[in-house]
Motif scaffolding. Structure first.
Motif, PDB file in Angstrom:
ATOM      1  N   GLY A 297       1.281  -0.244  -7.698  1.00 22.47           N
ATOM      2  CA  GLY A 297       1.684  -0.056  -6.312  1.00 22.47           C
ATOM      3  C   GLY A 297       0.743   0.921  -5.649  1.00 22.47           C
ATOM      4  N   CYS A 298       0.482   0.686  -4.361  1.00 17.62           N
ATOM      5  CA  CYS A 298      -0.411   1.584  -3.625  1.00 17.62           C
ATOM      6  C   CYS A 298      -0.042   1.529  -2.143  1.00 17.62           C
ATOM      7  N   ASP A 299       0.324   2.674  -1.572  1.00 13.80           N
ATOM      8  CA  ASP A 299       0.602   2.727  -0.139  1.00 13.80           C
ATOM      9  C   ASP A 299      -0.649   2.307   0.633  1.00 13.80           C
ATOM     10  N   PRO A 300      -0.476   1.564   1.723  1.00 13.47           N
ATOM     11  CA  PRO A 300      -1.640   1.139   2.503  1.00 13.47           C
ATOM     12  C   PRO A 300      -2.551   2.305   2.925  1.00 13.47           C
ATOM     13  N   ALA A 301      -1.979   3.460   3.222  1.00  9.52           N
ATOM     14  CA  ALA A 301      -2.792   4.612   3.630  1.00  9.52           C
ATOM     15  C   ALA A 301      -3.642   5.163   2.491  1.00  9.52           C
ATOM     16  N   ASP A 302      -3.300   4.837   1.248  1.00 13.99           N
ATOM     17  CA  ASP A 302      -4.032   5.353   0.086  1.00 13.99           C
ATOM     18  C   ASP A 302      -5.040   4.354  -0.480  1.00 13.99           C
TER      19      ASP A 302
ATOM     20  N   GLY B 131      -8.209   1.824  -1.235  1.00 15.97           N
ATOM     21  CA  GLY B 131      -9.656   1.987  -1.147  1.00 15.97           C
ATOM     22  C   GLY B 131     -10.267   2.885  -2.187  1.00 15.97           C
ATOM     23  N   GLY B 132      -9.446   3.528  -3.000  1.00 21.81           N
ATOM     24  CA  GLY B 132      -9.978   4.353  -4.078  1.00 21.81           C
ATOM     25  C   GLY B 132     -10.591   3.477  -5.153  1.00 21.81           C
ATOM     26  N   ALA B 133     -11.495   4.035  -5.920  1.00 22.94           N
ATOM     27  CA  ALA B 133     -12.189   3.283  -6.971  1.00 22.94           C
ATOM     28  C   ALA B 133     -11.672   3.690  -8.349  1.00 22.94           C
TER      29      ALA B 133
ATOM     30  N   VAL C 241     -11.859  -1.609  -6.911  1.00 22.86           N
ATOM     31  CA  VAL C 241     -11.280  -0.855  -5.806  1.00 22.86           C
ATOM     32  C   VAL C 241      -9.805  -1.206  -5.706  1.00 22.86           C
ATOM     33  N   VAL C 242      -8.969  -0.205  -5.518  1.00 23.76           N
ATOM     34  CA  VAL C 242      -7.526  -0.402  -5.405  1.00 23.76           C
ATOM     35  C   VAL C 242      -7.208  -0.991  -4.028  1.00 23.76           C
ATOM     36  N   GLU C 243      -6.470  -2.098  -4.044  1.00 21.20           N
ATOM     37  CA  GLU C 243      -6.016  -2.725  -2.806  1.00 21.20           C
ATOM     38  C   GLU C 243      -4.585  -2.264  -2.517  1.00 21.20           C
ATOM     39  N   ALA C 244      -4.240  -2.247  -1.254  1.00 24.33           N
ATOM     40  CA  ALA C 244      -2.884  -1.852  -0.861  1.00 24.33           C
ATOM     41  C   ALA C 244      -1.872  -2.885  -1.333  1.00 24.33           C
ATOM     42  N   THR C 245      -0.677  -2.408  -1.654  1.00 24.43           N
ATOM     43  CA  THR C 245       0.473  -3.286  -1.872  1.00 24.43           C
ATOM     44  C   THR C 245       1.454  -2.969  -0.736  1.00 24.43           C
TER      45      THR C 245
ATOM     46  N   SER D 291     -12.818   7.499  -7.572  1.00 22.49           N
ATOM     47  CA  SER D 291     -12.668   8.189  -6.286  1.00 22.49           C
ATOM     48  C   SER D 291     -11.258   7.927  -5.771  1.00 22.49           C
ATOM     49  N   VAL D 292     -10.717   8.886  -5.046  1.00 27.68           N
ATOM     50  CA  VAL D 292      -9.367   8.781  -4.494  1.00 27.68           C
ATOM     51  C   VAL D 292      -9.483   8.930  -2.986  1.00 27.68           C
TER      52      VAL D 292
END
Length: 112
Positions: free
Chosen positions: A39-44, A46-48, A61-65, A94-95
């Protein structure tokens, strides 16, 4: 973090280099698809991250859920693994926001 059945997650990844590791044994070497549920908040988003096992490395790269606690399966890519014991690691490169992701599961599926 543990907040109930199916909510066992690895979270609070806030700095590059933070990681999780699992000792695994690759019974049959070959090409493995890597799938993660996170899970990843849309605002978060793009981190690698980096997934590694032995000499095999996969960057992504982490995509938003739909939200931090809404776990979705994502195909991350492929690792070419050699037979034998090794360590599978997932690490933050990267975060972009408050945290990289809330990682719920990771699967390796041999494709050849």
């Amino acid at each position: 973090t543990f907040a109930g059945y199916e909510w066992d997650t690895i979270d609070s990844w806030r700095k590059p280099g933070e990681s999780a590791e699992w000792k695994i044994e690759v019974v049959r070497g070959g090409r493995y698809e890597v799938v993660a549920s996170y899970g990843c908040d849309p605002a978060d988003a793009g981190g690698a991250f980096r997934v590694a096992a032995g000499r095999a490395v996969l960057d992504g790269v982490v995509e938003a859920t739909a939200g931090r606690t809404v776990f979705e399966r994502r195909r991350l890519g492929f690792l070419d693994l050699q037979p034998g014991k090794t360590v599978l690691s997932v690490s933050a490169v990267s975060v972009k926001g408050k945290e990289l992701m809330a990682l719920n599961r990771i699967w390796l599926r041999r494709t050849n």
